[in-house]
Design an enzyme around this catalytic site. Structure first.
Site, short mmCIF file in Angstrom:
data_model
loop_
_atom_site.label_atom_id
_atom_site.label_comp_id
_atom_site.label_asym_id
_atom_site.label_seq_id
_atom_site.Cartn_x
_atom_site.Cartn_y
_atom_site.Cartn_z
N LYS A 10 -132.99 8.35 62.72
CA LYS A 10 -132.16 7.88 63.84
C LYS A 10 -131.12 6.85 63.37
O LYS A 10 -131.23 6.30 62.26
CB LYS A 10 -133.07 7.27 64.90
CG LYS A 10 -134.04 8.29 65.50
CD LYS A 10 -134.77 7.71 66.69
CE LYS A 10 -135.70 8.75 67.28
NZ LYS A 10 -136.31 8.27 68.54
N ARG A 86 -146.65 13.96 62.10
CA ARG A 86 -146.83 13.09 63.27
C ARG A 86 -147.68 11.88 62.88
O ARG A 86 -147.43 10.77 63.33
CB ARG A 86 -147.48 13.86 64.42
CG ARG A 86 -146.64 15.00 64.97
CD ARG A 86 -145.45 14.54 65.77
NE ARG A 86 -145.82 13.89 67.00
CZ ARG A 86 -144.93 13.50 67.91
NH1 ARG A 86 -143.63 13.69 67.73
NH2 ARG A 86 -145.33 12.92 69.02
N HIS A 116 -137.51 10.68 64.52
CA HIS A 116 -138.12 11.63 65.46
C HIS A 116 -138.80 12.70 64.60
O HIS A 116 -138.31 13.03 63.53
CB HIS A 116 -137.04 12.29 66.33
CG HIS A 116 -137.51 13.54 67.00
ND1 HIS A 116 -138.15 13.52 68.23
CD2 HIS A 116 -137.49 14.84 66.61
CE1 HIS A 116 -138.49 14.76 68.55
NE2 HIS A 116 -138.08 15.58 67.59
#
Ligand code: CMP
Length: 145
Positions: A10, A86, A116
């Site tokens: 990001k 994750r 993300h």
């Protein structure tokens, strides 16, 4: 099973020169980079990428933010890639993320949380397709030194 997933670095992490740290953390945890590019998302593209969050109170803020500066899209390959990635990125809020996770090391706030990552194999396929065409991706090949 060998899987692909999508990491997006990001604006906060890209602008503060965390790209190298993030790639190092991916590689140190056995993820192979099979595609990588820098992208300036438009507001429309950011809305399309995050369409599942449309209607949530943070949607406008998130899509304004994601279209405010350059991001990097990284396609990674590994056994059990989606779940392991994750785990490696950690909780959405860096303050809640476990020590040693990418968001703990590189994130700042819930919105400016460094990266993300796709949340399922199905979404990984869609998100990889969002950024990459066939000729930009390949299965990782290596030479054993
Ligand atoms: P990401 O994994 O990119 O998926 C959706 C993003 O929305 C999430 O990371 C956060 O950056 C952001 N987000 C989720 N909840 C909030 C919130 N309450 N306020 C601001 N941003 C949020």
């Amino acid at each position: 099973m060998l899987e692909l997933s999508l990491v997006m670095v990001k604006p906060d992490a890209y602008s503060t020169k965390k790209l190298g740290t993030i790639i190092s953390m991916l590689e140190a945890n056995d993820f192979h980079v099979v595609g990588i590019k820098s992208v300036n998302l438009t507001k429309e593209l950011a809305k399309r990428f995050y369409f599942v969050h449309e209607g949530k109170e943070f949607f406008e803020r998130l899509t304004d933010y994601m279209s405010s500066a350059t991001v990097a899209a990284i396609c990674v390959e590994k056994d059990n890639c989606v779940t392991d990635l994750r785990k490696l990125i950690g909780a959405t809020d860096p303050a809640q993320a476990e020590e040693g996770t990418i968001r703990k090391v590189c994130g700042m706030t819930k919105q400016q949380n460094a990266v993300h990552a796709s949340d399922s194999v199905e979404n990984a396929k869609k998100e990889i397709r969002f950024f990459f065409s066939d000729i930009e991706l390949y299965s990782y090949r290596f030479i054993r030194y």
